[in-house]
Design a protein around this motif. Structure first.
Motif, short mmCIF file in Angstrom:
data_model
loop_
_atom_site.label_atom_id
_atom_site.label_comp_id
_atom_site.label_asym_id
_atom_site.label_seq_id
_atom_site.Cartn_x
_atom_site.Cartn_y
_atom_site.Cartn_z
N ARG A 1 22.48 30.30 66.44
CA ARG A 1 22.37 31.26 65.34
C ARG A 1 21.76 32.57 65.80
NH1 ARG A 1 20.40 26.53 61.23
NH2 ARG A 1 22.51 25.78 60.76
N LYS B 1 31.28 29.03 62.75
CA LYS B 1 30.90 28.30 61.54
C LYS B 1 29.69 28.96 60.89
CE LYS B 1 30.34 23.93 61.50
NZ LYS B 1 29.91 22.58 61.92
N TYR B 2 28.71 29.31 61.69
CA TYR B 2 27.50 29.93 61.17
C TYR B 2 27.80 31.30 60.56
CZ TYR B 2 23.01 32.29 61.06
OH TYR B 2 21.92 33.02 60.65
N ARG C 1 29.58 31.08 57.34
CA ARG C 1 28.83 30.30 56.35
C ARG C 1 29.57 29.02 55.95
NH1 ARG C 1 28.77 35.53 55.28
NH2 ARG C 1 30.30 35.45 53.62
N SER D 1 29.51 25.15 55.99
CA SER D 1 28.52 24.08 56.14
C SER D 1 29.12 22.92 56.93
CB SER D 1 28.06 23.59 54.76
OG SER D 1 29.08 22.81 54.15
N ASP D 2 28.24 22.11 57.48
CA ASP D 2 28.70 20.93 58.23
C ASP D 2 29.45 19.97 57.31
OD1 ASP D 2 27.74 21.77 60.66
OD2 ASP D 2 25.82 20.74 60.45
N ASP E 1 31.32 20.74 54.61
CA ASP E 1 32.67 21.27 54.42
C ASP E 1 33.52 21.04 55.66
OD1 ASP E 1 31.87 22.20 51.95
OD2 ASP E 1 31.54 24.25 52.62
#
Length: 107
Positions: free
Chosen positions: A10, A79-80, A83, A85-86, A88
């Motif tokens: 991140r 992914k970060y 946005r 989520s794990d 999703d």
């Protein structure tokens, strides 16, 4: 993946930003494509040799591993930044795997 690794991913994504990291992601994916193609040409002799006859640990195989790691890091960053989520992501993976298994059953 550890919390420390996620924190670093991140931090790197935020430091460089979306434009730089999305381009880096594309570059890493291209390098993976190139590594797979080189393995196919050199180790599999353009498809004339089966994968199970190739010894483990060839330079080409090691290159694929390194590029897979780079691409995986970039996927976590994308992914970060998007946005996602794990939960999703995991649901999307499950949905696509189930769909492919149904296709295989029909073959």
């Amino acid at each position: 993946m550890s919390d420390e690794q996620l924190k670093k991913i991140r931090e790197i994504a935020c430091h460089y930003g979306y434009e730089a990291q999305s381009r880096q992601c594309m570059e890493e994916m291209a390098e993976l494509t190139q590594a797979i193609n080189k393995f196919w040409r050199k180790q599999l002799e353009c498809g004339n040799k089966p994968l199970n006859e190739i010894p483990f640990g060839t330079q080409e195989e090691n290159n694929i591993e390194e590029e897979l790691i780079d691409v995986q890091i970039m996927i976590y960053q994308m992914k970060y930044l998007h946005r996602i989520s794990d939960i999703d992501f995991d649901n999307g993976i499950k949905r696509k795997l189930d769909r492919q298994m149904k296709r295989i059953e029909k073959e």
